[in-house]
Design a protein around this motif. Sequence first.
Motif, short mmCIF file in Angstrom:
data_model
loop_
_atom_site.label_atom_id
_atom_site.label_comp_id
_atom_site.label_asym_id
_atom_site.label_seq_id
_atom_site.Cartn_x
_atom_site.Cartn_y
_atom_site.Cartn_z
N THR A 131 32.54 46.14 39.63
CA THR A 131 33.70 46.42 40.47
C THR A 131 34.22 47.83 40.22
OG1 THR A 131 34.30 44.07 40.46
CG2 THR A 131 36.03 45.64 41.05
N ALA A 132 34.30 48.22 38.95
CA ALA A 132 34.79 49.56 38.62
C ALA A 132 33.90 50.64 39.22
CB ALA A 132 34.84 49.73 37.10
N ALA A 175 42.34 46.63 51.17
CA ALA A 175 41.47 47.29 50.19
C ALA A 175 41.15 48.71 50.64
CB ALA A 175 40.19 46.49 50.00
N ALA A 176 40.89 48.90 51.94
CA ALA A 176 40.58 50.23 52.46
C ALA A 176 41.77 51.17 52.31
CB ALA A 176 40.15 50.14 53.91
N ALA A 177 42.97 50.66 52.58
CA ALA A 177 44.17 51.49 52.47
C ALA A 177 44.44 51.90 51.03
CB ALA A 177 45.37 50.73 53.04
N ASN A 235 36.20 53.13 45.73
CA ASN A 235 35.83 52.59 47.04
C ASN A 235 36.55 51.26 47.26
OD1 ASN A 235 34.39 50.64 45.64
ND2 ASN A 235 32.39 51.49 46.13
N MET A 236 36.21 50.58 48.36
CA MET A 236 36.91 49.35 48.72
C MET A 236 36.72 48.26 47.67
SD MET A 236 36.36 48.95 52.84
CE MET A 236 36.98 47.26 52.85
N VAL A 237 35.62 48.28 46.96
CA VAL A 237 35.37 47.26 45.96
C VAL A 237 36.25 47.48 44.73
CG1 VAL A 237 33.62 46.20 44.48
CG2 VAL A 237 33.00 47.01 46.75
N ALA A 278 41.14 46.43 42.11
CA ALA A 278 41.13 46.21 40.66
C ALA A 278 41.77 47.39 39.94
CB ALA A 278 39.69 46.01 40.17
N ILE A 279 41.48 48.61 40.37
CA ILE A 279 42.07 49.79 39.74
C ILE A 279 43.57 49.82 39.95
CG2 ILE A 279 42.16 52.32 39.85
CD1 ILE A 279 39.14 52.27 40.36
N ALA A 280 44.02 49.43 41.14
CA ALA A 280 45.46 49.37 41.40
C ALA A 280 46.14 48.39 40.44
CB ALA A 280 45.72 48.97 42.85
N ARG A 281 45.51 47.22 40.24
CA ARG A 281 46.08 46.24 39.30
C ARG A 281 46.13 46.81 37.89
NH1 ARG A 281 43.03 42.65 42.50
NH2 ARG A 281 41.29 42.73 41.01
#
Length: 530
Positions: free
Chosen positions: A88-89, A371-373, A386-388, A392-395
């Motif tokens: 994911t990262a 996710a795109a935004a 990216n969208m994936v 997770a990075i935001a969290r």
Amino acid sequence: MPVPKILISDALSEAAVQSLRERGLAVDFRPELGRDRDALLACIDAYDGLAIRSATRVTEKLLSRAGRLRVIGRAGIGVDNVDVAAATARGVVVMNTPFGNSITTAEHAIAMMFALARQIPQADASTQAGRWEKTRFLGVELTGKTLGIIGCGNIGAVVADRAIGLRLRVVAYDPYLTPERATELGVEKLDLEALLARADIISLHVPLTERTRDILSAETLALTKSGVRIVNCARGGLVDEVALRAALDSGHVAGAAFDVFVTEPAHDNPLFGHPNVVCTPHLGAATREAQENVALQVAEQMADYLVQGAVRNAVNLPAISAEEAPRLRPFVALAEKLGSFLGQLTDAPVRGIRLTFEGAVAEMNTRALTAAAVMGVLRPVLPGINMVSAPAIARERGIVVEAVTRAGSAPDYESVLRITVDAEDMPRDAAGTVFHDGKPRLIEIRSIPIDAAFSAHMLYVRNRDEPGFIGRFGSVLGEAGVNVATFNLGRDARGGNAICLCAVDAPVPDDVLEQIAAIPQVKWVRPVCF
């Protein structure tokens, strides 16, 4: 555009290989690589997709070498052999096939219940050894017994259906099982302690997570009925094997049937050798039908993603069907560009991102658009996102992401997406839409109406609505040799706050930006690119 290339590093059916090739993908079928880590490390950078079963271990080290990799397809349910967090990262989609072997695994669990209740393996071994021990193998009936299912998802639901047909009473523990779904399945929903106290047979059907590890421990086994029988065809590690052996030795647990173990291949195990234990070597999905089904399913999913952008059964990205992908694509572009616009205006740390979907877009796949935004907002400071990886990075950064849908509430446009970025210094907001030509447009910035297309190089200016700005602004650009492609203006009131969004043919030099900032009416100027 180069043809996507997929590596199959475990044994998959020839039909799956052929399916990928028929969809126009380049395929290398090298099943020996799943057990040759060094060879896999050496070649993984050449592939866009990796199809695996259980032999290949996708580690952070492997992912660090996989610069092109976009998708991992696991032919089966469990993704224990994939470092999903690391994937994911790095923005790699991880897919599984949760439905392809559901029936096969459920049937194996039912078969294990019968084997356990009637001591079939022990009786077979005794009979074939020439001993006719008819009175030794006194079994129990399943009819009328209470089956406790821990985990009532895809497989657990099939087990429940088959068990009800065998006239067992079925109770279930699953935090995600709604009362409506329980009624539909014909099961009684209980908490874990109540299930343990009532069940004559317990069958586990949950994934292995930190919450479910040792869900049957010494403490919880002590809460079970005396004489309970336990079946595990889900994942090793759900049951404390040492504690279970002690409960078997004491007679509190009458028997256990296990298809999965903490360590596999299992050459030695605390349960081995007990007369009331039935063991099989992880055969839950081992039927010809299931092997073919999951292989074809993972091939189709990977091909759909690499060719069409469709996402099915991903464990780290919202689903996007093949049918909705074409309609969703321009709105994904809008969400990304709108988020990027606000992200490029934001220097202070971001605390929250709020999205409002109005009109027809509210009926679309808003999770994917969200996710795109988020990707767009964070990309100016995290270029590889990216969208994936974005959600997770935001969290991880403590960024609160909120999405609101308002169907039918966009009177001026068919669809409107609004984004507000809450930064430590101030909030910033903008709105956009997609016109019938499929191109995303900016329609509002700081609550000021505007109509502007996104261009590769743009200047965003906040200014006072006073005479002279446009002439001086154009003169500065013209004297610097900067060609203007489009020029869009908006204001909140005559003589009030105004904005300018200007597309130019090339990046604007810093000294020219300084000259623009020095224009008396200009409050702020920032170059943005898309």
